[in-house]
Design a protein around this motif. Structure first.
Motif, PDB file in Angstrom:
ATOM      1  N   SER A   1       0.831  -1.208   0.000  1.00 22.98           N
ATOM      2  CA  SER A   1       0.000   0.000   0.000  1.00 22.98           C
ATOM      3  C   SER A   1       0.863   1.255   0.000  1.00 22.98           C
ATOM      4  CB  SER A   1      -0.929  -0.003   1.216  1.00 22.98           C
ATOM      5  OG  SER A   1      -1.711   1.169   1.261  1.00 22.98           O
ATOM      6  N   VAL A   2       1.965   1.215   0.761  1.00 19.10           N
ATOM      7  CA  VAL A   2       2.890   2.355   0.788  1.00 19.10           C
ATOM      8  C   VAL A   2       3.495   2.579  -0.591  1.00 19.10           C
ATOM      9  CG1 VAL A   2       5.089   3.186   1.689  1.00 19.10           C
ATOM     10  CG2 VAL A   2       3.433   2.151   3.234  1.00 19.10           C
ATOM     11  N   LYS A   3       3.908   1.503  -1.235  1.00 20.86           N
ATOM     12  CA  LYS A   3       4.482   1.617  -2.578  1.00 20.86           C
ATOM     13  C   LYS A   3       3.467   2.204  -3.559  1.00 20.86           C
ATOM     14  CE  LYS A   3       7.741  -2.245  -2.083  1.00 20.86           C
ATOM     15  NZ  LYS A   3       8.114  -3.590  -2.589  1.00 20.86           N
ATOM     16  N   LYS A   4       2.224   1.777  -3.414  1.00 18.28           N
ATOM     17  CA  LYS A   4       1.169   2.296  -4.283  1.00 18.28           C
ATOM     18  C   LYS A   4       0.968   3.790  -4.049  1.00 18.28           C
ATOM     19  CE  LYS A   4      -3.712   1.697  -5.466  1.00 18.28           C
ATOM     20  NZ  LYS A   4      -4.962   0.934  -5.183  1.00 18.28           N
ATOM     21  N   ASN A   5       0.986   4.200  -2.777  1.00 15.97           N
ATOM     22  CA  ASN A   5       0.819   5.619  -2.457  1.00 15.97           C
ATOM     23  C   ASN A   5       1.974   6.459  -2.991  1.00 15.97           C
ATOM     24  OD1 ASN A   5      -1.671   5.565  -1.122  1.00 15.97           O
ATOM     25  ND2 ASN A   5      -0.733   4.906   0.798  1.00 15.97           N
ATOM     26  N   ILE A   6       3.177   5.894  -2.979  1.00 13.01           N
ATOM     27  CA  ILE A   6       4.329   6.608  -3.530  1.00 13.01           C
ATOM     28  C   ILE A   6       4.143   6.829  -5.028  1.00 13.01           C
ATOM     29  CG2 ILE A   6       6.798   6.421  -4.048  1.00 13.01           C
ATOM     30  CD1 ILE A   6       7.134   5.010  -1.353  1.00 13.01           C
ATOM     31  N   ARG A   7       3.683   5.790  -5.713  1.00 11.70           N
ATOM     32  CA  ARG A   7       3.435   5.927  -7.157  1.00 11.70           C
ATOM     33  C   ARG A   7       2.344   6.959  -7.428  1.00 11.70           C
ATOM     34  NH1 ARG A   7       4.035   0.183  -6.949  1.00 11.70           N
ATOM     35  NH2 ARG A   7       1.764  -0.072  -6.929  1.00 11.70           N
ATOM     36  N   LEU A   8       1.307   6.946  -6.614  1.00 11.67           N
ATOM     37  CA  LEU A   8       0.222   7.914  -6.787  1.00 11.67           C
ATOM     38  C   LEU A   8       0.698   9.336  -6.518  1.00 11.67           C
ATOM     39  CD1 LEU A   8      -2.768   6.001  -5.137  1.00 11.67           C
ATOM     40  CD2 LEU A   8      -2.419   6.462  -7.572  1.00 11.67           C
ATOM     41  N   PHE A   9       1.604   9.479  -5.547  1.00  2.47           N
ATOM     42  CA  PHE A   9       2.137  10.807  -5.258  1.00  2.47           C
ATOM     43  C   PHE A   9       2.959  11.324  -6.434  1.00  2.47           C
ATOM     44  CE2 PHE A   9       5.668  13.441  -3.682  1.00  2.47           C
ATOM     45  CZ  PHE A   9       4.934  14.514  -3.187  1.00  2.47           C
ATOM     46  N   LEU A  10       3.789  10.460  -7.013  1.00  2.00           N
ATOM     47  CA  LEU A  10       4.579  10.867  -8.176  1.00  2.00           C
ATOM     48  C   LEU A  10       3.669  11.233  -9.342  1.00  2.00           C
ATOM     49  CD1 LEU A  10       7.466   8.227  -8.027  1.00  2.00           C
ATOM     50  CD2 LEU A  10       7.542  10.639  -7.347  1.00  2.00           C
ATOM     51  N   GLN A  11       2.571  10.502  -9.477  1.00  2.00           N
ATOM     52  CA  GLN A  11       1.595  10.834 -10.517  1.00  2.00           C
ATOM     53  C   GLN A  11       0.972  12.202 -10.254  1.00  2.00           C
ATOM     54  OE1 GLN A  11      -1.567   7.965 -11.022  1.00  2.00           O
ATOM     55  NE2 GLN A  11      -2.864   9.424 -12.081  1.00  2.00           N
ATOM     56  N   THR A  12       0.705  12.487  -8.982  1.00  2.00           N
ATOM     57  CA  THR A  12       0.141  13.789  -8.614  1.00  2.00           C
ATOM     58  C   THR A  12       1.101  14.919  -8.956  1.00  2.00           C
ATOM     59  OG1 THR A  12      -1.144  12.812  -6.808  1.00  2.00           O
ATOM     60  CG2 THR A  12      -0.743  15.178  -6.697  1.00  2.00           C
ATOM     61  N   VAL A  13       2.388  14.715  -8.659  1.00  2.00           N
ATOM     62  CA  VAL A  13       3.399  15.725  -8.981  1.00  2.00           C
ATOM     63  C   VAL A  13       3.440  15.969 -10.486  1.00  2.00           C
ATOM     64  CG1 VAL A  13       5.870  16.245  -8.975  1.00  2.00           C
ATOM     65  CG2 VAL A  13       4.802  15.245  -6.952  1.00  2.00           C
ATOM     66  N   LEU A  14       3.396  14.886 -11.251  1.00  2.00           N
ATOM     67  CA  LEU A  14       3.414  15.013 -12.709  1.00  2.00           C
ATOM     68  C   LEU A  14       2.198  15.800 -13.198  1.00  2.00           C
ATOM     69  CD1 LEU A  14       4.501  14.317 -15.528  1.00  2.00           C
ATOM     70  CD2 LEU A  14       3.234  12.158 -15.392  1.00  2.00           C
ATOM     71  N   GLN A  15       1.033  15.454 -12.692  1.00  2.00           N
ATOM     72  CA  GLN A  15      -0.184  16.143 -13.117  1.00  2.00           C
ATOM     73  C   GLN A  15      -0.164  17.616 -12.716  1.00  2.00           C
ATOM     74  OE1 GLN A  15      -3.028  13.169 -11.419  1.00  2.00           O
ATOM     75  NE2 GLN A  15      -3.978  13.279 -13.434  1.00  2.00           N
ATOM     76  N   ASP A  16       0.331  17.902 -11.526  1.00  2.00           N
ATOM     77  CA  ASP A  16       0.379  19.294 -11.065  1.00  2.00           C
ATOM     78  C   ASP A  16       1.359  20.134 -11.880  1.00  2.00           C
ATOM     79  OD1 ASP A  16      -1.478  18.709  -9.148  1.00  2.00           O
ATOM     80  OD2 ASP A  16      -0.036  18.486  -7.515  1.00  2.00           O
ATOM     81  N   SER A  17       2.346  19.485 -12.482  1.00  2.00           N
ATOM     82  CA  SER A  17       3.351  20.222 -13.252  1.00  2.00           C
ATOM     83  C   SER A  17       2.904  20.527 -14.677  1.00  2.00           C
ATOM     84  CB  SER A  17       4.661  19.428 -13.302  1.00  2.00           C
ATOM     85  OG  SER A  17       4.509  18.258 -14.100  1.00  2.00           O
ATOM     86  N   LEU A  18       1.820  19.898 -15.120  1.00  2.00           N
ATOM     87  CA  LEU A  18       1.429  20.004 -16.523  1.00  2.00           C
ATOM     88  C   LEU A  18       1.065  21.426 -16.933  1.00  2.00           C
ATOM     89  CD1 LEU A  18      -0.662  16.731 -16.977  1.00  2.00           C
ATOM     90  CD2 LEU A  18       1.745  17.148 -17.517  1.00  2.00           C
ATOM     91  N   PHE A  19       0.379  22.145 -16.061  1.00  2.30           N
ATOM     92  CA  PHE A  19      -0.018  23.514 -16.389  1.00  2.30           C
ATOM     93  C   PHE A  19       1.208  24.396 -16.592  1.00  2.30           C
ATOM     94  CE2 PHE A  19      -1.801  27.710 -14.732  1.00  2.30           C
ATOM     95  CZ  PHE A  19      -2.300  28.067 -15.968  1.00  2.30           C
ATOM     96  N   PHE A  20       2.188  24.245 -15.705  1.00  2.00           N
ATOM     97  CA  PHE A  20       3.420  25.024 -15.832  1.00  2.00           C
ATOM     98  C   PHE A  20       4.157  24.668 -17.119  1.00  2.00           C
ATOM     99  CE2 PHE A  20       8.078  25.042 -14.980  1.00  2.00           C
ATOM    100  CZ  PHE A  20       8.259  26.414 -15.058  1.00  2.00           C
ATOM    101  N   ILE A  21       4.243  23.378 -17.427  1.00  2.00           N
ATOM    102  CA  ILE A  21       4.913  22.938 -18.660  1.00  2.00           C
ATOM    103  C   ILE A  21       4.195  23.492 -19.885  1.00  2.00           C
ATOM    104  CG2 ILE A  21       5.472  20.922 -20.076  1.00  2.00           C
ATOM    105  CD1 ILE A  21       5.855  19.368 -17.444  1.00  2.00           C
TER     106      ILE A  21
END
Length: 207
Positions: A153-173
């Protein structure tokens, strides 16, 4: 893009361009709202229901749509009142006007650094909030004995967090390429990469 001319009437294109851009902005503001929502849920759970109940959330979202709706209406009035119409340019893959004099009459506000700094600030804010939220979740996991399911579950949450960072960066990109990096070259291939390709990639990644 194989068409030699714009398919839709300029008035329709103007409406679509202005309205969709502002709806896109609502989506980006929602990412900040979601980050604040998570942060309060983790760090101030006793105040969560008061700060983020259905009514408060609805007011925030409705307020965003009203503000962007007003912005769309005001922009459309400015454009139409002087006889201008916005179109999608098939030459440089960006928004233009049917009359070149409209560029001087209607300032876009996209030339300064603020157009990049503001999305960067939004990105930084969401990263800080999400990082704080994620750190507390991880702290909870690591201060308790975990079985194999919890580790997964922790590993899954880490992957989801990285996905969140990627999505949050899209507007800036998106903004960085559209309004700054696209000016590095006027070659049509680079214009296509920094606008159409970037936009399509962002919309695909953002779901």
């Amino acid at each position: 893009m194989l068409l030699s001319q714009n398919f839709f009437p300029p008035v329709f294109e103007t409406l679509v361009i202005i309205i969709t851009v502002n709806l896109y902005m609502v989506n980006e503001f929602q990412t900040i709202l979601i980050a604040v929502n998570r942060f309060i849920a983790i760090y101030m759970p006793l105040y969560y229901h008061k700060l983020f109940n259905i009514k408060v959330t609805a007011v925030c979202l409705i307020g965003l749509y009203i503000e962007r709706g007003y912005s769309s209406a005001a922009k459309l009035y400015d454009i139409f009142s002087i006889g201008c119409k916005a179109i999608w340019s098939l030459e440089n893959f960006r928004t233009g006007f049917t009359n070149s004099t409209c560029l001087d009459a209607i300032p876009t506000g996209f030339d300064g650094l603020l157009i990049v700094i503001l999305p960067l600030a939004f990105f930084g804010l969401t990263i800080i909030l999400n990082l704080c939220t994620f750190a507390k979740i991880l702290k909870f996991y690591f201060t308790h004995n975990m079985d194999s399911d919890q580790v997964e579950s922790v590993k899954k949450n880490i992957r989801l967090f990285l996905q969140t960072v990627l999505q949050d960066s899209l507007f800036f990109i998106d903004v960085l390429f559209t309004f700054k990096l696209s000016s590095l070259s006027r070659h049509r291939v680079w214009q296509y990469i920094s606008t159409v390709l970037v936009w399509e990639s962002i919309h695909m990644l953002d779901g």
